[in-house]
Design an enzyme around this catalytic site. Sequence first.
Site, short mmCIF file in Angstrom:
data_model
loop_
_atom_site.label_atom_id
_atom_site.label_comp_id
_atom_site.label_asym_id
_atom_site.label_seq_id
_atom_site.Cartn_x
_atom_site.Cartn_y
_atom_site.Cartn_z
N LYS A 1 -4.57 -1.59 15.80
CA LYS A 1 -5.36 -0.86 14.80
C LYS A 1 -6.55 -0.13 15.43
O LYS A 1 -6.97 0.92 14.93
CB LYS A 1 -5.81 -1.82 13.70
CG LYS A 1 -4.64 -2.36 12.87
CD LYS A 1 -3.85 -1.24 12.18
CE LYS A 1 -2.77 -1.75 11.26
NZ LYS A 1 -2.03 -0.67 10.59
N ILE B 1 0.83 -1.21 0.00
CA ILE B 1 0.00 0.00 0.00
C ILE B 1 0.87 1.26 0.00
O ILE B 1 0.61 2.21 -0.75
CB ILE B 1 -0.96 -0.01 1.22
CG1 ILE B 1 -1.94 -1.18 1.12
CG2 ILE B 1 -1.70 1.31 1.33
CD1 ILE B 1 -2.80 -1.40 2.37
N TYR C 1 -2.63 -7.27 16.78
CA TYR C 1 -2.89 -6.49 15.56
C TYR C 1 -4.17 -5.66 15.73
O TYR C 1 -4.19 -4.46 15.45
CB TYR C 1 -2.99 -7.42 14.35
CG TYR C 1 -3.12 -6.69 13.04
CD1 TYR C 1 -2.02 -6.10 12.42
CD2 TYR C 1 -4.37 -6.56 12.40
CE1 TYR C 1 -2.14 -5.42 11.22
CE2 TYR C 1 -4.49 -5.89 11.20
CZ TYR C 1 -3.37 -5.32 10.60
OH TYR C 1 -3.49 -4.65 9.41
N SER D 1 -7.19 -0.32 9.78
CA SER D 1 -7.55 -1.61 9.18
C SER D 1 -9.05 -1.80 9.33
O SER D 1 -9.70 -1.16 10.15
CB SER D 1 -6.81 -2.73 9.92
OG SER D 1 -7.36 -3.98 9.59
P1 NAP Z 1 3.35 -4.97 3.30
O1 NAP Z 1 3.29 -5.16 1.85
O2 NAP Z 1 3.87 -6.05 4.17
O3 NAP Z 1 4.19 -3.62 3.57
C1 NAP Z 1 4.52 -3.22 4.87
C2 NAP Z 1 5.45 -2.06 4.78
O4 NAP Z 1 5.79 -1.63 6.12
C3 NAP Z 1 6.76 -2.41 4.10
O5 NAP Z 1 7.25 -1.30 3.39
C4 NAP Z 1 7.67 -2.73 5.27
O6 NAP Z 1 9.03 -2.61 4.89
C5 NAP Z 1 7.23 -1.64 6.26
N1 NAP Z 1 7.57 -1.93 7.64
C6 NAP Z 1 7.27 -3.04 8.35
N2 NAP Z 1 7.80 -2.95 9.59
C7 NAP Z 1 8.45 -1.76 9.65
C8 NAP Z 1 9.19 -1.10 10.64
N3 NAP Z 1 9.42 -1.64 11.84
N4 NAP Z 1 9.71 0.12 10.36
C9 NAP Z 1 9.53 0.68 9.14
N5 NAP Z 1 8.83 0.10 8.15
C10 NAP Z 1 8.30 -1.10 8.41
O7 NAP Z 1 1.92 -4.63 3.91
P2 NAP Z 1 0.73 -3.69 3.41
O8 NAP Z 1 -0.43 -4.58 3.23
O9 NAP Z 1 1.14 -2.78 2.33
O10 NAP Z 1 0.48 -2.89 4.76
C11 NAP Z 1 0.60 -1.49 4.86
C12 NAP Z 1 -0.30 -1.03 6.00
O11 NAP Z 1 -1.65 -1.35 5.67
C13 NAP Z 1 -0.04 -1.71 7.34
O12 NAP Z 1 -0.16 -0.76 8.36
C14 NAP Z 1 -1.14 -2.73 7.44
O13 NAP Z 1 -1.45 -3.07 8.77
C15 NAP Z 1 -2.27 -2.00 6.75
N6 NAP Z 1 -3.35 -2.84 6.27
C16 NAP Z 1 -3.14 -3.72 5.26
C17 NAP Z 1 -4.20 -4.50 4.83
C18 NAP Z 1 -4.08 -5.47 3.70
O14 NAP Z 1 -5.07 -6.12 3.39
N7 NAP Z 1 -2.93 -5.61 3.08
C19 NAP Z 1 -5.46 -4.37 5.43
C20 NAP Z 1 -5.62 -3.47 6.45
C21 NAP Z 1 -4.56 -2.70 6.86
P3 NAP Z 1 10.21 -3.35 5.71
O15 NAP Z 1 9.75 -4.74 5.95
O16 NAP Z 1 11.40 -3.25 4.83
O17 NAP Z 1 10.39 -2.55 6.93
#
Ligand code: NAP
Length: 249
Positions: free
Chosen positions: A158, A20, A154, A141
């Site tokens: 959230k 995202i 989690y 979320s």
């Molecule tokens: P993703 O593809 O796993 O990306 C997560 C991002 O966060 C990556 O850039 C990761 O990079 C970074 N990250 C993780 N831990 C970190 C840390 N300690 N410090 C700095 N950066 C960190 O997941 P995503 O789905 O895009 O999620 C993005 C956000 O959307 C999250 O907050 C997630 O909870 C929320 N969300 C996602 C969904 C979904 O369906 N995908 C639904 C609801 C909410 P590094 O690992 O290199 O640090």
Amino acid sequence: MTMFDVSGKRVLVTGGSRGIGYAVGKAYAAAGADVVLLSSGAEVSKSAERLSGETGRRIEAVRCDVADRKTVYDKVGRLGRLDVVINNAGLCRQTPISGDRDEVDDIFERTLAVNLSGQFYVTRAAVPLMDKGGAIVFTGSIWSTTAGAEYAAYCASKHGILGMTRALAHELGPKGITVNAILPGTVHTEMNLQNITPEIRKLVLAQMVINRGWIEPDEIAGLFVFFATPAARDITGQSIHYNRGQVMV
Ligand code: NAP
């Protein structure tokens, strides 16, 4: 300037190396903003290069663990002017109440440190760099207002994002900075590819009332841009679901 203009704004996107966050960075850059991608892994530099190639704009990369507050204050504090902060970095792991005690406790603490405390540290470091007209957007979320078994950490993190969004909206309103949260449904990213079994996916898709299927990161990214436009200047302390009708509140 149109009601939807973000050109020339400087935008920090945490969790910007993929998923995202990367799509949000791309949407801002495509709209003429300058973007800083922040993530903890080495991948972030390559992501910035890729985004620069895709959009033709200069994109900066910052490697930083949002839970490491000293590094956050140092690296984010030195970024210079910021107009928009997208607090999006996050992780999603299971924390079953009856699971292995030490392992689950460690995951619980780490989840809260990254998904909640880390967002606070980044915001604290960024606010002195922001001015009237600034916008902060948190990624919550679908589980900011609902919950699922075995995801206590989690879900708590959230839900906490909503409290933090509202408190900071009160606190930063007098400075002319808006604070809002976007609550994604089921988005096609690493996080879900690792977590969602075919059974859960089938269940989730059945709950969607329009356009059933994964939400692509590029589809949800536009809403993150909207909150920084002049059209959204009077929206603050709010949260909005983006989930194809999976949950209605
Ligand atoms: P993703 O593809 O796993 O990306 C997560 C991002 O966060 C990556 O850039 C990761 O990079 C970074 N990250 C993780 N831990 C970190 C840390 N300690 N410090 C700095 N950066 C960190 O997941 P995503 O789905 O895009 O999620 C993005 C956000 O959307 C999250 O907050 C997630 O909870 C929320 N969300 C996602 C969904 C979904 O369906 N995908 C639904 C609801 C909410 P590094 O690992 O290199 O640090």
